[in-house]
Motif scaffolding. Sequence first.
Motif, PDB file in Angstrom:
ATOM      1  N   ARG A 119       0.829  -1.197   0.000  1.00 27.69           N
ATOM      2  CA  ARG A 119       0.000   0.000   0.000  1.00 27.69           C
ATOM      3  C   ARG A 119       0.866   1.250   0.000  1.00 27.69           C
ATOM      4  NH1 ARG A 119      -2.874  -2.433   4.892  1.00 27.69           N
ATOM      5  NH2 ARG A 119      -2.977  -0.319   5.662  1.00 27.69           N
ATOM      6  N   LEU A 120       0.333   2.300  -0.558  1.00 26.08           N
ATOM      7  CA  LEU A 120       1.092   3.540  -0.624  1.00 26.08           C
ATOM      8  C   LEU A 120       1.271   4.102   0.781  1.00 26.08           C
ATOM      9  CD1 LEU A 120       2.342   5.594  -2.577  1.00 26.08           C
ATOM     10  CD2 LEU A 120       0.180   6.836  -2.470  1.00 26.08           C
ATOM     11  N   ALA A 121       2.479   4.542   1.076  1.00 28.30           N
ATOM     12  CA  ALA A 121       2.735   5.133   2.382  1.00 28.30           C
ATOM     13  C   ALA A 121       3.587   6.384   2.215  1.00 28.30           C
ATOM     14  CB  ALA A 121       3.446   4.121   3.282  1.00 28.30           C
ATOM     15  N   LEU A 122       3.394   7.311   3.101  1.00 29.80           N
ATOM     16  CA  LEU A 122       4.154   8.556   3.067  1.00 29.80           C
ATOM     17  C   LEU A 122       4.907   8.708   4.375  1.00 29.80           C
ATOM     18  CD1 LEU A 122       1.707  11.283   1.769  1.00 29.80           C
ATOM     19  CD2 LEU A 122       3.703  10.395   0.607  1.00 29.80           C
ATOM     20  N   LEU A 123       6.128   9.174   4.273  1.00 28.17           N
ATOM     21  CA  LEU A 123       6.881   9.460   5.485  1.00 28.17           C
ATOM     22  C   LEU A 123       6.807  10.956   5.740  1.00 28.17           C
ATOM     23  CD1 LEU A 123       9.994   7.253   4.807  1.00 28.17           C
ATOM     24  CD2 LEU A 123       8.367   6.933   6.661  1.00 28.17           C
ATOM     25  N   VAL A 124       6.544  11.330   6.970  1.00 28.71           N
ATOM     26  CA  VAL A 124       6.407  12.744   7.307  1.00 28.71           C
ATOM     27  C   VAL A 124       7.310  13.057   8.500  1.00 28.71           C
ATOM     28  CG1 VAL A 124       4.787  14.545   8.010  1.00 28.71           C
ATOM     29  CG2 VAL A 124       4.007  12.689   6.529  1.00 28.71           C
ATOM     30  N   ALA A 125       8.104  14.121   8.360  1.00 30.76           N
ATOM     31  CA  ALA A 125       8.947  14.563   9.474  1.00 30.76           C
ATOM     32  C   ALA A 125       8.097  15.428  10.392  1.00 30.76           C
ATOM     33  CB  ALA A 125      10.139  15.343   8.939  1.00 30.76           C
ATOM     34  N   GLU A 126       8.044  15.026  11.654  1.00 29.59           N
ATOM     35  CA  GLU A 126       7.246  15.773  12.630  1.00 29.59           C
ATOM     36  C   GLU A 126       8.141  16.181  13.795  1.00 29.59           C
ATOM     37  OE1 GLU A 126       4.297  13.098  13.931  1.00 29.59           O
ATOM     38  OE2 GLU A 126       3.107  13.198  12.087  1.00 29.59           O
ATOM     39  N   THR A 174      -0.147   5.598   6.120  1.00 35.35           N
ATOM     40  CA  THR A 174      -0.398   4.504   5.179  1.00 35.35           C
ATOM     41  C   THR A 174      -1.831   4.590   4.665  1.00 35.35           C
ATOM     42  OG1 THR A 174       1.067   3.183   6.563  1.00 35.35           O
ATOM     43  CG2 THR A 174      -0.158   2.016   4.877  1.00 35.35           C
ATOM     44  N   LEU A 175      -1.951   4.486   3.360  1.00 30.97           N
ATOM     45  CA  LEU A 175      -3.278   4.541   2.737  1.00 30.97           C
ATOM     46  C   LEU A 175      -4.008   3.229   3.001  1.00 30.97           C
ATOM     47  CD1 LEU A 175      -5.041   6.372   0.885  1.00 30.97           C
ATOM     48  CD2 LEU A 175      -4.070   5.155  -1.061  1.00 30.97           C
ATOM     49  N   SER A 176      -5.286   3.336   3.383  1.00 29.16           N
ATOM     50  CA  SER A 176      -6.049   2.126   3.674  1.00 29.16           C
ATOM     51  C   SER A 176      -6.265   1.311   2.404  1.00 29.16           C
ATOM     52  CB  SER A 176      -7.404   2.493   4.288  1.00 29.16           C
ATOM     53  OG  SER A 176      -8.178   3.187   3.330  1.00 29.16           O
ATOM     54  N   LYS A 177      -6.640   0.045   2.573  1.00 29.24           N
ATOM     55  CA  LYS A 177      -6.779  -0.858   1.429  1.00 29.24           C
ATOM     56  C   LYS A 177      -7.785  -0.345   0.410  1.00 29.24           C
ATOM     57  CE  LYS A 177      -5.221  -5.333   3.022  1.00 29.24           C
ATOM     58  NZ  LYS A 177      -5.564  -6.443   3.865  1.00 29.24           N
ATOM     59  N   ASP A 178      -8.864   0.277   0.915  1.00 28.20           N
ATOM     60  CA  ASP A 178      -9.881   0.772  -0.025  1.00 28.20           C
ATOM     61  C   ASP A 178      -9.583   2.208  -0.479  1.00 28.20           C
ATOM     62  OD1 ASP A 178     -10.306   2.023   2.328  1.00 28.20           O
ATOM     63  OD2 ASP A 178     -12.374   1.345   2.629  1.00 28.20           O
ATOM     64  N   SER A 179      -8.372   2.678  -0.156  1.00 31.36           N
ATOM     65  CA  SER A 179      -7.910   3.998  -0.604  1.00 31.36           C
ATOM     66  C   SER A 179      -8.803   5.149  -0.143  1.00 31.36           C
ATOM     67  CB  SER A 179      -7.785   4.048  -2.133  1.00 31.36           C
ATOM     68  OG  SER A 179      -6.892   3.064  -2.564  1.00 31.36           O
ATOM     69  N   THR A 180      -9.464   5.005   0.993  1.00 34.30           N
ATOM     70  CA  THR A 180     -10.339   6.087   1.440  1.00 34.30           C
ATOM     71  C   THR A 180      -9.783   6.844   2.646  1.00 34.30           C
ATOM     72  OG1 THR A 180     -11.536   4.532   2.825  1.00 34.30           O
ATOM     73  CG2 THR A 180     -12.476   4.983   0.654  1.00 34.30           C
TER      74      THR A 180
END
Lengths: 324, 186
Positions: free
Chosen positions: A209-216, A224-230
């Motif tokens: 699944r598509l995931a994004l890393l974010v510096a906080e 992480t994007l859910s399986k149904d992309s919502t």
Amino acid sequence: MVDNHIHDDEACPKDEGISRELPDLPLDILHHIFARTDPITVVRCAAASKLLRRHITNPSFHQHLRNNHHGEGFVPVLLVGMFFKESEGRKFVPWPPSAKLTLSLAPPANVGDYDNCGLYRSKFQPVASRAGPVVLRRYRGCSDRTTVVDLCVGNPVTGDYALLLPPATVLRTSYPHVLLTGDEVDGPSISSFRLLDRLRRTGPHANGRLALLVAESLGIAMWTLSKDSTSWARRLVVDRQRILGSVKLHCHPLECAVIQLEWFGQASGTVAFQMHGVGILLVNLQTREIGQISQDRRQNICRSLCFFPYEIDLVSVLAAMKSF
Amino acid sequence: MEVDKGKGEAEETRKVAEADRDTVTLKSSDGKLFEVSKEAAARLSTVLAGMIAGGSIDDNGTDLKQIGSEALENVVDYCNKHANSIPSAALISSSISFNTAPFKEPEEWERKFVDRLSHDALFDLVEAANFLGMERLLDVTCHKISEMMKGKSPDQIREVFNIKNDYTKEELEEIRQELAWAFYDD
């Protein structure tokens, strides 16, 4: 089948008084073991005996590795170093530092400051890499006094390079290069790749699944994007306190706050980032291990710092090994 | 109908009793008996699961002629420990959402379990795990062996696998030159 086992009667007769019967490990178990270890150890196993070498150079093992390396998971040991931009060309820094890996960074026939016609050409320097191959670039003077750019793509471990002939030679140099490799790489040659001249940042894939890393401020989080992309789910990958506790600081911990993400190694699952007052750090998403690259006196985040990872394509290295 | 019961019912009762037992007895190559939880055995070993489902489990000890008593003791020990650690395992897997490694990293207790084994016991256990189709135990033991090899020279790797050097000096030199980066500290 004798050939399928480490226990080879010819190579190691039973009647030599060996203290213990050799483990009669089937080939798939050996593959399991080799596939879990690091590239250097695999190459050393191949130097331990001819039988192990036959197993390691066997295409079925390469398929096993490829399945693991190209699967959804990360293989931390595939990150073997980084290229840094330095005033004198680019420097390769092996990772971990003890590995002392050296790479060949020029096509063999293209060394030297001048070509046959006496025209100047710069040294080849790595400008991009992905999953084994690197892109090298150099500037070359032409007889009409213009300067052109030569690019070549190859494997720095084996030293096999292919010069991209015009029209692949690009004239504009201001764009960073991105290498996209094909899924199937047969042997040491690179069968398919695309070279983009514009940088695109992509996130890591987790569970496909598509995931994004974010510096906080708390550390580095992964969305992480859910399986149904919502919807997106957030979780902290590494928190600031753990980073501060495992590296050498150059200033007061309270000042070590700003994190800037630099790149993500998709094969090894390694995130590289700069942290104010700390320097360049690596964190592996699978092992959670934190590594500190430069322990120089640099305190501030360096915006113009240019470095990129080198992740080895072990399969192509093994496929190019000589048989005995 | 009451009268017609008798032997058939007794047989049925015995079968039910057998099926109700929550352990199975395994017999090593040297004749020692070990009891293991039926649930854990069926869950962790594809071979034992098949034997349990197929009814080929012997109440007096199912013969496992390929496995010595030390290795079988470790197998049984692993099954029992695994059965006790289910809650924590479930907890961990739900909290790590991107644990998508080709191999799942061993858990702390699994590391300790293989760390205490001697070299020979470890290799015997790999073979036993392979024979019994115990994927997870195979993963954990292979992980341990690969860790034992990391950073070792070809000479030391030969010691781990107990194999002879069958290269000539010239061949070894050629190998070192071919991929010199892998032999930096030799």
